[in-house]
Design a protein around this motif. Structure first.
Motif, PDB file in Angstrom:
ATOM      1  N   MET A   1       0.801  -1.358  -0.072  1.00  0.00           N
ATOM      2  CA  MET A   1       0.158   0.026  -0.062  1.00  0.00           C
ATOM      3  C   MET A   1       0.863   1.494  -0.065  1.00  0.00           C
ATOM      4  SD  MET A   1      -3.088  -0.554  -0.228  1.00  0.00           S
ATOM      5  CE  MET A   1      -3.718   1.226   0.211  1.00  0.00           C
ATOM      6  N   TYR A   2       1.983   1.298   0.794  1.00  0.00           N
ATOM      7  CA  TYR A   2       2.710   2.411   0.870  1.00  0.00           C
ATOM      8  C   TYR A   2       3.391   2.700  -0.740  1.00  0.00           C
ATOM      9  CZ  TYR A   2       7.114   4.881   1.826  1.00  0.00           C
ATOM     10  OH  TYR A   2       8.105   6.060   1.714  1.00  0.00           O
ATOM     11  N   VAL A   3       3.864   1.870  -1.515  1.00  0.00           N
ATOM     12  CA  VAL A   3       4.028   2.007  -2.955  1.00  0.00           C
ATOM     13  C   VAL A   3       3.048   2.525  -3.733  1.00  0.00           C
ATOM     14  CG1 VAL A   3       5.102   0.933  -4.868  1.00  0.00           C
ATOM     15  CG2 VAL A   3       5.954   0.142  -2.440  1.00  0.00           C
ATOM     16  N   ILE A   4       2.016   1.711  -3.511  1.00  0.00           N
ATOM     17  CA  ILE A   4       0.982   2.362  -4.382  1.00  0.00           C
ATOM     18  C   ILE A   4       0.191   3.762  -4.043  1.00  0.00           C
ATOM     19  CG2 ILE A   4      -1.707   1.851  -4.755  1.00  0.00           C
ATOM     20  CD1 ILE A   4      -1.075  -1.071  -4.247  1.00  0.00           C
ATOM     21  N   ARG A   5       0.471   4.198  -2.735  1.00  0.00           N
ATOM     22  CA  ARG A   5       0.035   5.517  -2.317  1.00  0.00           C
ATOM     23  C   ARG A   5       0.924   6.560  -3.106  1.00  0.00           C
ATOM     24  NH1 ARG A   5      -3.345   6.582   2.197  1.00  0.00           N
ATOM     25  NH2 ARG A   5      -4.068   4.497   3.236  1.00  0.00           N
ATOM     26  N   LYS A   6       2.250   6.179  -2.970  1.00  0.00           N
ATOM     27  CA  LYS A   6       3.326   7.014  -3.575  1.00  0.00           C
ATOM     28  C   LYS A   6       3.102   7.219  -5.048  1.00  0.00           C
ATOM     29  CE  LYS A   6       5.633   8.261   0.021  1.00  0.00           C
ATOM     30  NZ  LYS A   6       5.455   9.775   0.457  1.00  0.00           N
ATOM     31  N   LEU A   7       3.119   6.106  -5.896  1.00  0.00           N
ATOM     32  CA  LEU A   7       2.826   5.985  -7.141  1.00  0.00           C
ATOM     33  C   LEU A   7       1.566   6.708  -7.662  1.00  0.00           C
ATOM     34  CD1 LEU A   7       3.512   2.266  -8.221  1.00  0.00           C
ATOM     35  CD2 LEU A   7       5.095   4.540  -8.561  1.00  0.00           C
ATOM     36  N   GLY A   8       0.555   6.572  -6.642  1.00  0.00           N
ATOM     37  CA  GLY A   8      -0.689   7.469  -6.910  1.00  0.00           C
ATOM     38  C   GLY A   8      -0.413   8.991  -6.797  1.00  0.00           C
ATOM     39  N   PHE A   9       0.358   9.279  -5.836  1.00  0.00           N
ATOM     40  CA  PHE A   9       0.660  10.788  -5.527  1.00  0.00           C
ATOM     41  C   PHE A   9       1.268  11.377  -6.706  1.00  0.00           C
ATOM     42  CE2 PHE A   9       3.524  13.813  -3.733  1.00  0.00           C
ATOM     43  CZ  PHE A   9       2.763  14.953  -3.550  1.00  0.00           C
ATOM     44  N   TYR A  10       2.400  10.691  -7.096  1.00  0.00           N
ATOM     45  CA  TYR A  10       3.031  11.385  -8.164  1.00  0.00           C
ATOM     46  C   TYR A  10       2.612  11.099  -9.543  1.00  0.00           C
ATOM     47  CZ  TYR A  10       7.109  11.913  -4.976  1.00  0.00           C
ATOM     48  OH  TYR A  10       8.051  12.165  -4.006  1.00  0.00           O
ATOM     49  N   LEU A  11       1.694  10.374  -9.888  1.00  0.00           N
ATOM     50  CA  LEU A  11       0.907  10.469 -11.027  1.00  0.00           C
ATOM     51  C   LEU A  11       0.006  11.543 -11.106  1.00  0.00           C
ATOM     52  CD1 LEU A  11      -0.267   6.710 -11.539  1.00  0.00           C
ATOM     53  CD2 LEU A  11       1.414   8.077 -12.918  1.00  0.00           C
ATOM     54  N   VAL A  12      -0.777  11.985 -10.011  1.00  0.00           N
ATOM     55  CA  VAL A  12      -1.357  13.278  -9.797  1.00  0.00           C
ATOM     56  C   VAL A  12      -0.577  14.505 -10.032  1.00  0.00           C
ATOM     57  CG1 VAL A  12      -3.075  14.758  -8.466  1.00  0.00           C
ATOM     58  CG2 VAL A  12      -3.229  12.287  -8.398  1.00  0.00           C
ATOM     59  N   ALA A  13       0.545  14.316  -9.294  1.00  0.00           N
ATOM     60  CA  ALA A  13       1.416  15.688  -9.362  1.00  0.00           C
ATOM     61  C   ALA A  13       1.951  15.570 -10.952  1.00  0.00           C
ATOM     62  CB  ALA A  13       2.828  15.304  -8.574  1.00  0.00           C
ATOM     63  N   ALA A  14       2.341  14.793 -11.634  1.00  0.00           N
ATOM     64  CA  ALA A  14       2.589  14.635 -12.871  1.00  0.00           C
ATOM     65  C   ALA A  14       1.655  15.351 -13.832  1.00  0.00           C
ATOM     66  CB  ALA A  14       3.169  13.117 -13.407  1.00  0.00           C
ATOM     67  N   TRP A  15       0.416  14.927 -13.761  1.00  0.00           N
ATOM     68  CA  TRP A  15      -0.588  15.554 -14.581  1.00  0.00           C
ATOM     69  C   TRP A  15      -0.798  16.966 -14.395  1.00  0.00           C
ATOM     70  CZ3 TRP A  15      -5.003  17.851 -12.601  1.00  0.00           C
ATOM     71  CH2 TRP A  15      -5.999  18.081 -13.535  1.00  0.00           C
ATOM     72  N   ALA A  16      -0.607  17.295 -12.857  1.00  0.00           N
ATOM     73  CA  ALA A  16      -0.602  18.767 -12.777  1.00  0.00           C
ATOM     74  C   ALA A  16       0.398  19.526 -13.436  1.00  0.00           C
ATOM     75  CB  ALA A  16      -0.817  19.134 -11.237  1.00  0.00           C
ATOM     76  N   ALA A  17       1.640  18.903 -13.332  1.00  0.00           N
ATOM     77  CA  ALA A  17       2.744  19.440 -14.115  1.00  0.00           C
ATOM     78  C   ALA A  17       2.631  19.650 -15.612  1.00  0.00           C
ATOM     79  CB  ALA A  17       3.943  18.545 -13.740  1.00  0.00           C
ATOM     80  N   ILE A  18       2.054  18.417 -15.966  1.00  0.00           N
ATOM     81  CA  ILE A  18       1.760  18.592 -17.549  1.00  0.00           C
ATOM     82  C   ILE A  18       0.750  19.756 -17.874  1.00  0.00           C
ATOM     83  CG2 ILE A  18       0.856  17.271 -19.470  1.00  0.00           C
ATOM     84  CD1 ILE A  18       1.890  14.844 -18.305  1.00  0.00           C
ATOM     85  N   THR A  19      -0.171  19.793 -16.950  1.00  0.00           N
ATOM     86  CA  THR A  19      -1.331  21.161 -17.343  1.00  0.00           C
ATOM     87  C   THR A  19      -0.660  22.312 -17.176  1.00  0.00           C
ATOM     88  OG1 THR A  19      -2.973  19.451 -16.605  1.00  0.00           O
ATOM     89  CG2 THR A  19      -3.621  21.611 -16.871  1.00  0.00           C
ATOM     90  N   LEU A  20       0.162  22.457 -16.177  1.00  0.00           N
ATOM     91  CA  LEU A  20       0.695  23.946 -15.864  1.00  0.00           C
ATOM     92  C   LEU A  20       1.757  24.066 -17.165  1.00  0.00           C
ATOM     93  CD1 LEU A  20       1.124  23.992 -12.048  1.00  0.00           C
ATOM     94  CD2 LEU A  20      -0.330  25.140 -13.460  1.00  0.00           C
ATOM     95  N   ASN A  21       2.378  23.241 -17.551  1.00  0.00           N
ATOM     96  CA  ASN A  21       3.287  23.236 -18.666  1.00  0.00           C
ATOM     97  C   ASN A  21       2.683  23.775 -20.092  1.00  0.00           C
ATOM     98  OD1 ASN A  21       6.064  23.128 -19.444  1.00  0.00           O
ATOM     99  ND2 ASN A  21       5.380  21.320 -20.721  1.00  0.00           N
ATOM    100  N   PHE A  22       1.460  23.166 -19.999  1.00  0.00           N
ATOM    101  CA  PHE A  22       0.730  23.674 -21.203  1.00  0.00           C
ATOM    102  C   PHE A  22       0.033  24.891 -21.077  1.00  0.00           C
ATOM    103  CE2 PHE A  22      -3.527  24.399 -22.870  1.00  0.00           C
ATOM    104  CZ  PHE A  22      -3.490  24.122 -24.157  1.00  0.00           C
TER     105      PHE A  22
END
Length: 328
Positions: free
Chosen positions: A1-22
C-alpha cells in the motif's frame, strides 16, 4: 500500500505539471508565431496563409479552443511529439532535447554524483572524528558555496584555459572529430572538454554537502542506538557506517534527489560560460528566441525528472528507515 500511495500521488503531480506546462507558456507575453514570422520576414514578405500554417504547425491555432489545443497537446505527448523548435527550425523539439541531454547528463550528472559522494563521505568522517584537523577544515569549505558559479567559471577559464592552456576555452568536443562517433577518441576528447566545467560545479557545490553531513553525524552520535552499538563492542568502522552514517545520510538523500532531478536542467551559467552544448545552454537559446515550444518541452522534461527522482528517494526512504512506512 505504501508504494501504491506514492505512485498515485506522483501520477497526480505529473498530470498537474503537464497541465501547468501547457498553460503557462500561453499566458506569457509574446508569441512563437511572431518570432518565426520575424525571421521569415527578413527573407521576404509573409502572407496570411503562411501565418495560419505556422500557427497550426506550432499548435497555437487561434481558431481552435483552448480545450482543443490541450487535447492535441496531450495526444502529441503520447506520440512523443513536442512540436517544432523555432530556434532550430525545422528541427523537432524532441530531437533537440535528445541531442542536448547526453551532454548535460555526462557533465552535470557525473559532477553531481561525485560531489555528493565526496561531500557525504568526508562529512561523515569529519563528524565521526569531531574536533580533529579534518573537522576544523569543514567550515572553511562552506566559503566555496558562496562563490557565484559564473565568477568561479570565469576565473578558471582565465587561469587554466587562457594563461596555462591546459584546457579548451569552450565547447563540448573538438570540432575536427566526427560527432557523435561514441568511440574511445571521441569519449576521451569529450571528457577532456568537460573537466574544467565539472571542476567548477564540484568546487561550488561540495561545501554544502560537507557541512550538512558533518552536522547530522554529530547529532546522530548522541542517539541511543549508536551508544548501544558502541557498548556491544562493535568495531568503530561498523558503528560509523551501519548505525551512524546510515541514519545521518537520510536528510541528505532528499537534497540529492532534487539535485539529480535538476541535473536534466543542466547548469545554465556554467554551460553558457563554457559554451557547452547541454540542456542549460539550449534553454538560454530558447529564451533568447522566444522559442516557447522548446521551453515547454525542456520544462516538461525537467519537471518529470524531478518527480521521478523524488519518487525513487521516497521508496528508498521506506527501505532505509522502516519508520517512514508506519501507518501506511
Amino acid at each position: 500500500m505504501y508504494v501504491i500511495r506514492k505512485l498515485g500521488f506522483y501520477l497526480v503531480a505529473a498530470w498537474a505539471a503537464i497541465t501547468l506546462n501547457f498553460l503557462i507558456p500561453r499566458a506569457l507575453p509574446g508569441s512563437p508565431v511572431d518570432a518565426m514570422l520575424a525571421k521569415l520576414a527578413l527573407r521576404g514578405p509573409v502572407t496570411d496563409e503562411t501565418r495560419t500554417s505556422i500557427e497550426k504547425m506550432l499548435g497555437t491555432d487561434t481558431d481552435q479552443s483552448l480545450a482543443g489545443q490541450y487535447l492535441d497537446y496531450l495526444a502529441g505527448l503520447f506520440r512523443g511529439d513536442l512540436g517544432v523548435s523555432v530556434t532550430f527550425f525545422p528541427g523537432q523539439v524532441s530531437q533537440v532535447i535528445v541531442d542536448s541531454l547526453p551532454w548535460t547528463l555526462w557533465l552535470v550528472g557525473l559532477s553531481t554524483v561525485i560531489t555528493f559522494v565526496l561531500g557525504v563521505g568526508i562529512g561523515a568522517v569529519a563528524g565521526w572524528r569531531r574536533g580533529t584537523w579534518l573537522d576544523a577544515l569543514i567550515p572553511s569549505t562552506a566559503v566555496l558555496q558562496s562563490i557565484p558559479y559564473f565568477w568561479l567559471a570565469l576565473i578558471f577559464v582565465y587561469l587554466f584555459a587562457v594563461n596555462l592552456g591546459w584546457f579548451p576555452i569552450s565547447g563540448g568536443y573538438d570540432v575536427n572529430l566526427v560527432r557523435p562517433a561514441w568511440d574511445y577518441p571521441f569519449i576521451a576528447n569529450a571528457t577532456y572538454y568537460a573537466l574544467l566545467p565539472a571542476l567548477t560545479i564540484v568546487l561550488s557545490s561540495i561545501g554544502g554537502w560537507l557541512l550538512g553531513m558533518r552536522n547530522m553525524m554529530v547529532s546522530t552520535l548522541s542517539e541511543d542506538y549508536v551508544l548501544t552499538a558502541e557498548a556491544k563492542g562493535l568495531s568503530p568502522v561498523r558503528t560509523m557506517i551501519t548505525y551512524a552514517a546510515r541514519n545521518a545520510v537520510l536528510p541528505s538523500l532528499s537534497g540529492f534527489a532534487i539535485s539529480l532531478g535538476f541535473v536534466v536542467s543542466g547548469s545554465i551559467v556554467v554551460e553558457t560560460v563554457f559554451s557547452y552544448p547541454g540542456i542549460g545552454f539550449t534553454m538560454l537559446q530558447a529564451v533568447q528566441n522566444n522559442d516557447y515550444a522548446l521551453m515547454q518541452g525542456l520544462f516538461l522534461v525537467i519537471t518529470l525528472s524531478v518527480l521521478c527522482a523524488n519518487l525513487l528517494v521516497d521508496l528508498m526512504y521506506g527501505f532505509l528507515d522502516p519508520r517512514t512506512r508506519a501507518g501506511h
